[in-house]
Enzyme design. Structure first.
Site, PDB file in Angstrom:
ATOM      1  N   ARG A 104      62.589  20.874  51.045  1.00  0.00           N
ATOM      2  CA  ARG A 104      61.577  20.089  50.334  1.00  0.00           C
ATOM      3  C   ARG A 104      62.266  19.011  49.509  1.00  0.00           C
ATOM      4  O   ARG A 104      62.803  19.282  48.444  1.00  0.00           O
ATOM      5  CB  ARG A 104      60.735  21.001  49.436  1.00  0.00           C
ATOM      6  CG  ARG A 104      59.834  21.932  50.218  1.00  0.00           C
ATOM      7  CD  ARG A 104      59.114  22.929  49.319  1.00  0.00           C
ATOM      8  NE  ARG A 104      58.378  22.285  48.232  1.00  0.00           N
ATOM      9  CZ  ARG A 104      57.417  22.877  47.528  1.00  0.00           C
ATOM     10  NH1 ARG A 104      57.089  24.130  47.797  1.00  0.00           N
ATOM     11  NH2 ARG A 104      56.806  22.236  46.556  1.00  0.00           N
ATOM     12  N   ASP A 126      62.810  15.635  47.154  1.00  0.00           N
ATOM     13  CA  ASP A 126      62.164  15.096  45.957  1.00  0.00           C
ATOM     14  C   ASP A 126      61.653  13.679  46.198  1.00  0.00           C
ATOM     15  O   ASP A 126      61.969  13.037  47.201  1.00  0.00           O
ATOM     16  CB  ASP A 126      63.152  15.072  44.789  1.00  0.00           C
ATOM     17  CG  ASP A 126      63.545  16.457  44.314  1.00  0.00           C
ATOM     18  OD1 ASP A 126      62.763  17.388  44.540  1.00  0.00           O
ATOM     19  OD2 ASP A 126      64.641  16.590  43.728  1.00  0.00           O
ATOM     20  N   ARG A 154      72.261  15.702  43.612  1.00  0.00           N
ATOM     21  CA  ARG A 154      72.329  14.517  42.751  1.00  0.00           C
ATOM     22  C   ARG A 154      73.128  14.776  41.469  1.00  0.00           C
ATOM     23  O   ARG A 154      73.803  13.877  40.948  1.00  0.00           O
ATOM     24  CB  ARG A 154      70.916  14.047  42.437  1.00  0.00           C
ATOM     25  CG  ARG A 154      70.211  13.466  43.671  1.00  0.00           C
ATOM     26  CD  ARG A 154      68.699  13.434  43.509  1.00  0.00           C
ATOM     27  NE  ARG A 154      68.319  12.668  42.327  1.00  0.00           N
ATOM     28  CZ  ARG A 154      67.118  12.763  41.751  1.00  0.00           C
ATOM     29  NH1 ARG A 154      66.198  13.585  42.234  1.00  0.00           N
ATOM     30  NH2 ARG A 154      66.840  12.027  40.704  1.00  0.00           N
TER      31      ARG A 154
END
Length: 276
Positions: free
Chosen positions: A56, A58, A207
């Site tokens: 999933r 972002d 990230r």
């Protein structure tokens, strides 16, 4: 219509810039929402379908090798499978494409059968900025970065660890992951590209890892800094979660067909580290 169902695998890609992530939301545009609407419409189904996805993503994150599955009535699949791909191409918006639809092997689950996901994060450190034609997929870093130093730091993060320091916490969810590959190289355009592969990722993990390694690459922190953050098991104020547009889900790996069901069962077990 018979109750028999066929599990269908979809291989797809999307540009995440104008999506609020993968997961369906009532008031926002998402990849799942667009795909489910398109499938329901082109197959003229009386009830909406529900997709399960491998990873999933972002808001703002792209995908080149995303995988999802959907369970369709067997009669519909038999009748429509040969033209479903072309019909989806005519119905979907320009920024999401399905490249392959196929009947999944027994035991396949797009999410739980996966054994790894591979992401790439692209960074441009040219003093003039990023090529305007690549700006939606490359982060500009305003200081030059040393790829060798970042690779040295990356080696200290490989293996199974509690990545709580690099994850946005979610109630009841474990942050233990196995980082299988983490490395940087310069591509033909001079970009610094991180390849990050793990059995699974928690929210913001890639990230945040990139943010920590850029601090090493541009000289702000020593090589051991990302490893020290990992050992601390809490978010570090110096580590920025870099912007999403540089991140792309490149590929999802699955075991041999005969191992799919067992993998799906094992992946549902809550993980702990040895000795805990």
């Amino acid at each position: 219509m018979s109750d028999a169902r066929v599990r269908v695998r979809l291989d797809l890609s999307y540009d995440g810039e104008d999506f609020s992530g993968w997961a369906k939301q009532r008031t926002r545009r998402t990849v799942q929402g667009e795909l489910e609407s398109a499938i329901t419409t082109v197959l003229r189904l009386p009830e909406p379908v529900e997709l399960t996805v491998a990873g999933r993503t972002d808001a703002g994150v792209h995908a080149r090798g995303q995988v999802a599955h959907v369970d369709l009535p067997a009669e519909v699949w038999e009748r429509e499978s040969g033209r479903l791909l072309r019909r989806l191409a005519g119905r979907l918006p320009w920024d999401v494409r399905v490249w392959r639809v196929s009947a999944a092997p027994p035991g396949f689950d797009a999410r739980f059968s996966a054994i790894w996901r591979r992401y790439a994060y692209r960074v441009g450190d040219h003093p003039g900025g990023v090529d305007p034609l690549l700006r939606g997929h490359v982060l500009w870093h305003d200081r030059p970065v040393d790829v060798d130093l970042m690779n040295e730091a990356a080696r200290l993060l490989l293996g199974e660890h509690d990545f709580a320091a690099y994850c946005k916490k979610r109630e009841g969810a474990t942050t233990i992951r196995t980082l299988l590959e983490l490395g940087w190289e310069r591509d033909a355009d001079g970009l610094a590209v991180a390849t990050v592969r793990a059995d699974a990722f928690c929210h913001n993990m890639v990230r945040a890892l990139v943010g920590a390694m850029l601090l090493v690459g541009d000289g702000h922190r020593p090589v051991g800094f990302p490893g020290e953050v990992l050992a601390g098991k809490v978010r570090h104020s110096a580590v920025n979660v870099v912007r999403p547009h540089g991140l792309t889900l490149e590929e999802v790996g699955y075991p041999a067909d005969e191992e799919l069901a067992a993998r799906a069962v094992a992946a549902r077990n809550r993980r702990t580290l040895p000795g805990c």
